[in-house]
Write an enzyme that holds these catalytic residues in place. Structure first.
Site, PDB file in Angstrom:
ATOM      1  N   ASN A   1      -6.629  -4.709  17.226  1.00 28.24           N
ATOM      2  CA  ASN A   1      -5.576  -5.593  17.442  1.00 28.24           C
ATOM      3  C   ASN A   1      -4.436  -4.641  17.306  1.00 28.24           C
ATOM      4  O   ASN A   1      -3.776  -3.824  15.662  1.00 28.24           O
ATOM      5  CB  ASN A   1      -5.365  -6.993  16.674  1.00 28.24           C
ATOM      6  CG  ASN A   1      -4.221  -7.422  16.751  1.00 28.24           C
ATOM      7  OD1 ASN A   1      -3.191  -7.091  18.085  1.00 28.24           O
ATOM      8  ND2 ASN A   1      -3.618  -7.924  15.454  1.00 28.24           N
TER       9      ASN A   1
ATOM     10  N   ARG B   1      47.452  43.812  -7.679  1.00 29.61           N
ATOM     11  CA  ARG B   1      46.611  44.532  -8.688  1.00 29.61           C
ATOM     12  C   ARG B   1      48.153  45.270  -9.240  1.00 29.61           C
ATOM     13  O   ARG B   1      48.737  45.659  -9.086  1.00 29.61           O
ATOM     14  CB  ARG B   1      45.997  45.364  -8.207  1.00 29.61           C
ATOM     15  CG  ARG B   1      45.638  45.768  -7.445  1.00 29.61           C
ATOM     16  CD  ARG B   1      44.313  46.620  -6.870  1.00 29.61           C
ATOM     17  NE  ARG B   1      44.947  47.791  -5.676  1.00 29.61           N
ATOM     18  CZ  ARG B   1      44.863  48.012  -4.810  1.00 29.61           C
ATOM     19  NH1 ARG B   1      43.686  47.222  -4.522  1.00 29.61           N
ATOM     20  NH2 ARG B   1      44.854  48.674  -4.244  1.00 29.61           N
TER      21      ARG B   1
ATOM     22  N   ARG C   1       0.930  -1.193   0.052  1.00 30.46           N
ATOM     23  CA  ARG C   1       0.391  -0.119  -0.017  1.00 30.46           C
ATOM     24  C   ARG C   1       1.007   1.282  -0.378  1.00 30.46           C
ATOM     25  O   ARG C   1       0.262   2.066  -0.003  1.00 30.46           O
ATOM     26  CB  ARG C   1      -1.070  -0.312   1.539  1.00 30.46           C
ATOM     27  CG  ARG C   1      -2.171  -1.258   1.034  1.00 30.46           C
ATOM     28  CD  ARG C   1      -3.048  -1.406   2.761  1.00 30.46           C
ATOM     29  NE  ARG C   1      -2.260  -1.697   3.296  1.00 30.46           N
ATOM     30  CZ  ARG C   1      -2.295  -2.871   4.504  1.00 30.46           C
ATOM     31  NH1 ARG C   1      -3.389  -2.469   5.801  1.00 30.46           N
ATOM     32  NH2 ARG C   1      -1.573  -3.492   5.550  1.00 30.46           N
TER      33      ARG C   1
HETATM   34  C1  UD1 Z   1      -2.140  -6.407  11.003  1.00 29.94           C
HETATM   35  C2  UD1 Z   1      -2.362  -8.126  11.896  1.00 29.94           C
HETATM   36  C3  UD1 Z   1      -4.140  -6.583  12.312  1.00 29.94           C
HETATM   37  C4  UD1 Z   1      -3.633  -5.626  13.478  1.00 29.94           C
HETATM   38  C5  UD1 Z   1      -2.623  -4.921  12.237  1.00 29.94           C
HETATM   39  C6  UD1 Z   1      -2.144  -3.488  13.345  1.00 29.94           C
HETATM   40  C7  UD1 Z   1      -2.624 -10.131  11.422  1.00 29.94           C
HETATM   41  C8  UD1 Z   1      -2.900 -10.811  10.674  1.00 29.94           C
HETATM   42  N1  UD1 Z   1      -2.657  -8.634  11.580  1.00 29.94           N
HETATM   43  O1  UD1 Z   1      -2.386  -6.735  10.568  1.00 29.94           O
HETATM   44  O2  UD1 Z   1      -4.805  -7.450  12.891  1.00 29.94           O
HETATM   45  O3  UD1 Z   1      -4.765  -4.523  13.550  1.00 29.94           O
HETATM   46  O4  UD1 Z   1      -1.364  -5.810  12.130  1.00 29.94           O
HETATM   47  O5  UD1 Z   1      -0.972  -2.801  12.905  1.00 29.94           O
HETATM   48  O6  UD1 Z   1      -1.233 -10.156  11.725  1.00 29.94           O
HETATM   49  N2  UD1 Z   1       5.406  -8.702   8.070  1.00 29.94           N
HETATM   50  C9  UD1 Z   1       6.202  -9.763   7.844  1.00 29.94           C
HETATM   51  N3  UD1 Z   1       5.999 -11.050   6.984  1.00 29.94           N
HETATM   52  C10 UD1 Z   1       4.776 -11.054   6.383  1.00 29.94           C
HETATM   53  C11 UD1 Z   1       3.964 -10.613   6.145  1.00 29.94           C
HETATM   54  C12 UD1 Z   1       3.821  -9.518   7.120  1.00 29.94           C
HETATM   55  O7  UD1 Z   1       6.612  -9.718   8.287  1.00 29.94           O
HETATM   56  O8  UD1 Z   1       4.085 -12.505   5.751  1.00 29.94           O
HETATM   57  C13 UD1 Z   1       5.285  -7.858   8.589  1.00 29.94           C
HETATM   58  C14 UD1 Z   1       5.413  -6.413   8.041  1.00 29.94           C
HETATM   59  O9  UD1 Z   1       6.719  -6.279   7.392  1.00 29.94           O
HETATM   60  C15 UD1 Z   1       4.775  -5.696   9.247  1.00 29.94           C
HETATM   61  C16 UD1 Z   1       3.758  -6.346  10.124  1.00 29.94           C
HETATM   62  O10 UD1 Z   1       4.503  -7.785   9.390  1.00 29.94           O
HETATM   63  O11 UD1 Z   1       5.219  -4.916  10.289  1.00 29.94           O
HETATM   64  C17 UD1 Z   1       2.386  -5.747  10.063  1.00 29.94           C
HETATM   65  O12 UD1 Z   1       2.078  -6.735   8.656  1.00 29.94           O
HETATM   66  P1  UD1 Z   1       0.802  -5.712   7.928  1.00 29.94           P
HETATM   67  O13 UD1 Z   1       0.203  -7.034   6.437  1.00 29.94           O
HETATM   68  O14 UD1 Z   1       0.949  -5.194   7.727  1.00 29.94           O
HETATM   69  O15 UD1 Z   1      -0.012  -6.031   8.417  1.00 29.94           O
HETATM   70  P2  UD1 Z   1      -1.525  -5.704   8.877  1.00 29.94           P
HETATM   71  O16 UD1 Z   1      -2.960  -5.958   7.491  1.00 29.94           O
HETATM   72  O17 UD1 Z   1      -1.427  -4.161   9.625  1.00 29.94           O
HETATM   73 CA    CA Z   2       0.312  -2.844   9.410  1.00 31.95          CA
END
Ligand code: UD1
Ligand code: CA
Length: 465
Positions: free
Chosen positions: A174, A445, A20
């Site tokens: 969360n 100069r 995003r």
């Molecule tokens: C996540 C939570 C959500 C919470 C929100 C808070 C889950 C499924 N959802 O959603 O409940 O409200 O954070 O901000 O956990 N990341 C990895 N590997 C992956 C995916 C993500 O390292 O495969 C890391 C990302 O870099 C990031 C963090 O995990 O730092 C959160 O990932 P993101 O995809 O932003 O989760 P949200 O959709 O925000």
């Molecule tokens: Ca996030």
């Protein structure tokens, strides 16, 4: 206690693509107050004494490792980004022998405070919970996972994309921050599947999974929802930057610094500013900068990695980098101090003066349109308008030495290497190529010629044509 049996460890998730953000740069490296956002949770983990602290990297791993090398003890690699649950499992090898409380932080949640984490950890431990999730109430919970409760009890967390209309109306969210019992969390994570709207292994599913094996799950609400702000796009990035700025600036104002307009004053977290310093709008103070007390910093000044003394006046539009400025100097407007500039104190550098690798002794001044590079200037020296050190011959840099009490007339060029002895005077418009002994006059100069009546004659001859 064996080395690998310490009580508290941390995992920081930072492998996600950050789709995003629509950016070439990994999301967790986008800066907030000048620092990559993942630096904030990494520093918190260290401050809390988490050992090890493991940063899970994946997307843009090499860049993330490089930027956070000093902050994190260990890195874990998540090859494919299969979700937050999978990301934590990737850190298991680094925590194989760890027994204790595991703090889970997110690289994209930079505003958390140490106090809130300390409360979370204390609550987790006194409750004897296996999982404690940090929550908060939001007026607009859109996009976050929702906390589904039955009274006090936390049943599960449901992601926005999987939530029913009724669940979407829940305002307790969360934060993505947890305290876990390790190694239990890894065992239970292995039972979690990916049957959900995003086809990912959700870390949030640990809540229901822990309950189903009879373990205690708790939730603690952060008092200030701002702390929980997760950065997913650039609108949130700007909002978090503004929040961070407010925090830094409020702390400075409470410590006795006047900010004329804190909303438009940009000060990085490591910067120190003394009391009774007055800072105008549009000022940027960056890096390891220290500013003394009683200073005035006018609009549009940028200071990066500098030590500035007491009662210094930095006038509008000046740029200072990697320099030391002694007490009671006046700089600018529009002056440029480049790295390696040292002003001993009580100096005046006026408009359009540029310095680089230059030591300037007490009380010496250059008031207008001057370049001083690779130079050593003594005390009480006056450098006239338009003076230039010609320090570069196209291959090498050479040094100019100007001893105490020298007076340099306007429009002088010093062709370095050259040394001007103390108390000498340089006539205006000179090109100085040879050393000048003390107490001398140097002039280069050519003598002025006067042809009387020449201009009048010329005019007349034009009129005739
Ligand atoms: C996540 C939570 C959500 C919470 C929100 C808070 C889950 C499924 N959802 O959603 O409940 O409200 O954070 O901000 O956990 N990341 C990895 N590997 C992956 C995916 C993500 O390292 O495969 C890391 C990302 O870099 C990031 C963090 O995990 O730092 C959160 O990932 P993101 O995809 O932003 O989760 P949200 O959709 O925000
Ligand atoms: Ca996030």
């Amino acid at each position: 206690m064996k080395i690998n049996e310490r009580k508290m460890a941390a995992v920081i998730l930072a492998a996600g693509r950050g789709t995003r953000m629509k950016s070439e740069r990994p999301k967790v490296l986008h800066p907030i107050a000048g620092l990559p956002m993942a630096m904030f949770p990494a520093r918190l983990a260290r401050e809390l004494g988490c050992d090890p602290a493991v940063l899970v990297v994946g997307h843009g791993a090499a860049a993330v490792r490089q930027k956070l090398a000093e902050e994190c003890v260990l890195f874990a690699h998540q090859e494919d980004q299969l979700g937050t649950g999978h990301a934590l499992l990737c850190a298991e090898p680094q925590l194989r022998d760890f027994t204790g409380t595991l703090l889970l932080l997110c690289g994209d949640v930079p505003l958390l405070s140490r106090e809130t984490l300390e409360r979370l950890l204390a609550y987790h431990e006194t409750q004897g919970a296996a999982v404690t999730v940090l929550t908060t109430e939001l007026i607009d919970p859109h996009g976050y996972g929702r906390i589904v409760r039955d009274g006090e009890e936390v049943l599960r967390i449901v992601e926005e994309k999987d939530a029913s209309l009724k669940e979407k109306a829940l305002r307790e969210i969360n934060t993505g921050i947890y305290a876990f019992e390790a190694p239990f969390v890894f065992e239970v994570l292995r039972t979690v599947g990916r049957d959900n709207a995003q086809g990912e292994y959700y870390l949030t599913d640990v809540v229901a999974a822990a309950r189903s094996v009879g373990r205690k799950v708790c939730a603690l609400a952060a008092a200030d929802p701002e702390e929980a702000m997760g950065i997913n796009d650039r609108v949130q990035l700007a909002a978090a930057s503004a929040a961070m700025r407010r925090r830094i600036n409020n702390a400075l104002m409470r410590a006795g610094v006047t900010l004329v307009d804190p909303e438009t004053t940009y000060i990085e977290p490591q910067v120190e500013v003394g009391t009774d310093t007055l800072i105008h709008p549009g000022v940027h103070l960056r890096g390891a900068t220290r500013i003394g007390g009683g200073c005035t910093i006018e609009p549009g000044v940028m200071v990066n990695d500098c030590a500035v003394g007491e009662r210094v006046h930095l006038k509008a539009g000046s740029v200072l980098e990697g320099s030391e400025v002694g007490d009671e100097c006046a700089i600018g407007p529009m002056a440029h101090l480049r790295p390696g500039t040292v002003l001993a104190g009580n100096n005046k550098l006026g408009n359009f003066v540029e310095t680089k690798k230059a030591f300037i002794g007490r009380g010496s001044q250059a008031s207008h349109l001057t370049y001083i590079g690779d130079a050593e200037v003594g005390t009480g020296v006056n450098i006239g308008c338009g003076t230039i050190t010609c320090n570069y011959d196209g291959v090498n840099k050479h040094k100019t030495v100007i001893e105490d009490d020298v007076f340099v007339g306007s429009d002088t060029q010093f062709v370095a290497p050259v040394k001007i002895g103390r108390g000498s005077l340089i006539g205006a418009g000179s090109t100085i190529t040879k050393d000048v002994p003390p107490d001398s006059l140097a002039l280069s100069r050519c003598e002025q010629k006067i042809i009387e009546g020449w201009a009048a004659k010329k005019r007349k001859s034009r009129e005739k044509k």
